[in-house]
Design a protein around this motif. Sequence first.
Motif, PDB file in Angstrom:
ATOM      1  N   GLN A  66      28.748  -2.553  27.580  1.00  9.05           N
ATOM      2  CA  GLN A  66      28.471  -3.837  28.221  1.00  9.05           C
ATOM      3  C   GLN A  66      27.112  -4.413  27.858  1.00  9.05           C
ATOM      4  O   GLN A  66      27.004  -5.617  27.579  1.00  9.05           O
ATOM      5  N   LYS A  67      26.070  -3.618  27.843  1.00 10.84           N
ATOM      6  CA  LYS A  67      24.733  -4.148  27.536  1.00 10.84           C
ATOM      7  C   LYS A  67      24.704  -4.779  26.148  1.00 10.84           C
ATOM      8  O   LYS A  67      24.224  -5.897  25.963  1.00 10.84           O
ATOM      9  N   VAL A  68      25.249  -4.093  25.165  1.00  6.26           N
ATOM     10  CA  VAL A  68      25.283  -4.602  23.794  1.00  6.26           C
ATOM     11  C   VAL A  68      26.167  -5.841  23.726  1.00  6.26           C
ATOM     12  O   VAL A  68      25.802  -6.855  23.122  1.00  6.26           O
ATOM     13  N   MET A  69      27.332  -5.784  24.368  1.00  4.52           N
ATOM     14  CA  MET A  69      28.261  -6.914  24.327  1.00  4.52           C
ATOM     15  C   MET A  69      27.680  -8.146  25.013  1.00  4.52           C
ATOM     16  O   MET A  69      27.865  -9.259  24.534  1.00  4.52           O
ATOM     17  N   ASP A  70      26.957  -7.953  26.115  1.00  3.38           N
ATOM     18  CA  ASP A  70      26.322  -9.092  26.778  1.00  3.38           C
ATOM     19  C   ASP A  70      25.344  -9.778  25.825  1.00  3.38           C
ATOM     20  O   ASP A  70      25.285 -11.006  25.760  1.00  3.38           O
ATOM     21  N   ALA A  79      22.756  -0.168  17.794  1.00  5.23           N
ATOM     22  CA  ALA A  79      23.537  -1.293  18.324  1.00  5.23           C
ATOM     23  C   ALA A  79      22.647  -2.221  19.142  1.00  5.23           C
ATOM     24  O   ALA A  79      22.703  -3.447  18.976  1.00  5.23           O
ATOM     25  N   VAL A  80      21.813  -1.669  19.988  1.00  2.77           N
ATOM     26  CA  VAL A  80      20.897  -2.475  20.800  1.00  2.77           C
ATOM     27  C   VAL A  80      19.958  -3.276  19.896  1.00  2.77           C
ATOM     28  O   VAL A  80      19.658  -4.435  20.168  1.00  2.77           O
ATOM     29  N   ASP A  81      19.536  -2.680  18.800  1.00  2.00           N
ATOM     30  CA  ASP A  81      18.611  -3.345  17.882  1.00  2.00           C
ATOM     31  C   ASP A  81      19.256  -4.518  17.149  1.00  2.00           C
ATOM     32  O   ASP A  81      18.558  -5.360  16.586  1.00  2.00           O
ATOM     33  N   LEU A  89      19.211  -8.739  22.004  1.00  2.00           N
ATOM     34  CA  LEU A  89      18.546  -8.539  23.290  1.00  2.00           C
ATOM     35  C   LEU A  89      17.034  -8.657  23.109  1.00  2.00           C
ATOM     36  O   LEU A  89      16.532  -8.638  21.984  1.00  2.00           O
ATOM     37  N   ALA A  90      16.307  -8.763  24.205  1.00  4.43           N
ATOM     38  CA  ALA A  90      14.842  -8.789  24.124  1.00  4.43           C
ATOM     39  C   ALA A  90      14.384  -7.537  23.382  1.00  4.43           C
ATOM     40  O   ALA A  90      14.790  -6.424  23.723  1.00  4.43           O
ATOM     41  N   GLY A  91      13.610  -7.723  22.329  1.00  6.13           N
ATOM     42  CA  GLY A  91      13.132  -6.605  21.524  1.00  6.13           C
ATOM     43  C   GLY A  91      14.034  -6.227  20.362  1.00  6.13           C
ATOM     44  O   GLY A  91      13.652  -5.418  19.519  1.00  6.13           O
ATOM     45  N   SER A  92      15.243  -6.793  20.292  1.00  3.90           N
ATOM     46  CA  SER A  92      16.142  -6.513  19.165  1.00  3.90           C
ATOM     47  C   SER A  92      15.584  -7.153  17.899  1.00  3.90           C
ATOM     48  O   SER A  92      14.985  -8.224  17.951  1.00  3.90           O
TER      49      SER A  92
END
Length: 161
Positions: free
Chosen positions: A28-32, A125-127, A131-134
Amino acid sequence: MSGKGAPELSVADSGDLRVAVVAAQWHQKVMDGLVDGALRAARDLKLPEPPVLRVPGSFELPVAAKVLAARGYDAVVALGVVIRGGTPHFDYVCQGVTQGLTQVGLDTGVPVGFGVLTCDTEEQAVDRAGLAGSREDKGYEAVTAAVATAVALRSAPAAAR
């Protein structure tokens, strides 16, 4: 970094295009982040806000993309994430999703933006999720690429007979 060498896309005359987004629900975090990036790109391109269809996972993206393409959208953007685990499942899902989305574009003539992250770790994935910091925003990039392709195809010359 995989984004090295990416083109600077300039998209004009795209405000009348109809774009749809299909997004997986896993991670969910990555998809958001991916969905937020896609919607931000649509706003920046002055497109009508695209509908977002959520499907269970990345493997379901191709069939949903095909249905949306058949419903008259000018471009479809597929967003998902597959993170490597300890089994060959990663390879099968990544291959199926990639081939399936490619086939949707070829079968329908509708550009499909590929915003499916295929990563070894959640940190990768987060990077890429915007997202903030990606360091990358693959949702934004997928919309921009799909719309740029739709604009290019709209201006493609007709075949001589």
